[in-house]
Scaffold this motif. Structure first.
Motif, PDB file in Angstrom:
ATOM      1  N   GLY A 114       0.777  -0.967  -0.167  1.00 14.92           N
ATOM      2  CA  GLY A 114      -0.306   0.028   0.040  1.00 14.92           C
ATOM      3  C   GLY A 114       0.511   1.189  -0.145  1.00 14.92           C
ATOM      4  N   LEU A 130       3.185   3.436  -5.900  1.00 10.05           N
ATOM      5  CA  LEU A 130       1.490   1.960  -5.321  1.00 10.05           C
ATOM      6  C   LEU A 130       1.439   1.023  -7.053  1.00 10.05           C
ATOM      7  N   ASN A 134       2.973  -3.085  -7.092  1.00  9.05           N
ATOM      8  CA  ASN A 134       1.936  -4.105  -7.178  1.00  9.05           C
ATOM      9  C   ASN A 134       1.387  -3.915  -9.250  1.00  9.05           C
ATOM     10  N   SER A 171     -10.202   1.562  -2.262  1.00  5.56           N
ATOM     11  CA  SER A 171      -9.408   1.026  -2.524  1.00  5.56           C
ATOM     12  C   SER A 171      -8.721   1.387  -3.559  1.00  5.56           C
ATOM     13  N   TYR A 174      -5.455   0.812  -5.689  1.00  5.21           N
ATOM     14  CA  TYR A 174      -4.902  -0.622  -5.351  1.00  5.21           C
ATOM     15  C   TYR A 174      -5.668  -1.420  -6.326  1.00  5.21           C
ATOM     16  N   LYS A 178      -4.386  -4.304  -9.289  1.00  6.19           N
ATOM     17  CA  LYS A 178      -4.925  -5.686  -9.973  1.00  6.19           C
ATOM     18  C   LYS A 178      -6.150  -6.112 -10.766  1.00  6.19           C
ATOM     19  N   TRP A 225      -2.973  -3.105   2.930  1.00  2.00           N
ATOM     20  CA  TRP A 225      -4.220  -4.534   2.754  1.00  2.00           C
ATOM     21  C   TRP A 225      -4.144  -6.420   2.719  1.00  2.00           C
TER      22      TRP A 225
END
Length: 283
Positions: A114, A130, A134, A171, A174, A178, A225
């Motif tokens: 995060g 981020l 990620n 979120s 994030y 994803k 998370w």
């Protein structure tokens, strides 16, 4: 009814015989290996006789995990501390693994991050950080490892989140990362098929973060998370990679959640506040 019966029988066969597909001595590079699901994955791979290279940000935690893996019988286990926020880290990590193991049979991408403390959740700096951790580092690690995985007819295992299928409150960045992972690896699977490259891609969807973390998001206090942890989650991931499954959901009910998303794509704000047990005044 027939579909449900076949699905149940397939799940039973999968549970009983999946380990026949994992060869002791398989060479595994595992990211995010110092805590949570990553730590448990390291221990389960060690029990199965894998040769391991583990990486995460904190060297002290990695050293502890390596020691535990050796106690569990791992014959070869190495570690390299690396911060995936650095664009140079992915290539360095993959090269280290190739030097130590001589090649790769599994690349297991599990690391997550995060926004660091002190950064505003939606600032440009936090966004770049981020997405590098990620998303972009996943792409870089995959690119560097693909030649070795193709040579060994190996498996690429991506540990993702239900937030890559069902957007949740507080979120946005994030979830965006994803969703992008799901799209990238889905299309990469097709490209590899077209090119007759024998590398399996397994996308593992793990559970939501804690409700308390989301509640703190309402109140403006960033929280990490958290994915489903423990031996069962780790074994579900390993089973998926060992059997070349295209997807794994853990817990299984999140598969149903993803299916139902189309029925309620935009839950009303009052429903979200009730779910989190917060009010505008509390925020």
């Amino acid at each position: 009814m027939q579909v449900l019966l076949l699905t149940g029988l397939g799940a039973l066969f999968f549970t009983l015989y999946w380990d026949d597909n994992f060869d002791p001595g398989s060479r595994v590079l595992l990211t995010g290996a110092s805590t949570g699901v990553g730590e448990e994955l390291a221990y389960q791979y060690a029990r199965l006789g894998a040769h391991l290279v583990l990486t995460a940000t904190t060297e002290a935690l990695l050293h502890k995990v390596v020691g535990n893996c050796r106690k569990l019988g791992a014959l070869k286990v190495f570690y390299i501390a690396a911060d995936m926020a650095s664009p140079e880290a992915p290539q360095h990590v993959v090269q280290f693994a190739l030097d130590k193991l001589g090649g790769l049979d599994y690349l297991v991408l599990n690391h997550v991050g995060g926004a660091p403390a002190g950064l505003r959740a939606r600032s440009a700096k936090a966004t770049r950080w981020l997405l590098q951790v990620n998303l972009l580092s996943y792409v870089q690690l995959t690119s560097c490892a693909l030649p070795s995985l193709a040579a060994s007819r190996g498996s690429l295992v991506v540990v993702s989140s239900v937030l890559g299928h069902v957007p949740a409150y507080f979120s946005s960045l994030y979830s965006a990362a994803k969703f992008a992972l799901d799209g990238f690896f889905g299309f990469l699977r097709r490209e590899l098929d077209v090119q007759d490259v024998n590398v399996a891609i397994t996308l593992c969807v793990l559970g939501l973060r804690e409700r308390t973390s989301a509640t703190e998001g309402v109140r403006g206090r960033a929280q990490p998370w958290l994915a489903a942890a423990g031996p069962k989650a780790a074994l579900a991931v390993i089973r998926g990679g060992a059997t070349w499954a295209s997807g794994v959901f853990y817990p299984w009910r999140f598969h149903l959640l993803c299916v139902l998303r189309g029925w309620l794509p935009h839950p009303p704000a009052w429903f979200i506040r009730q779910d989190l047990n917060v009010s505008i005044a509390a925020a």
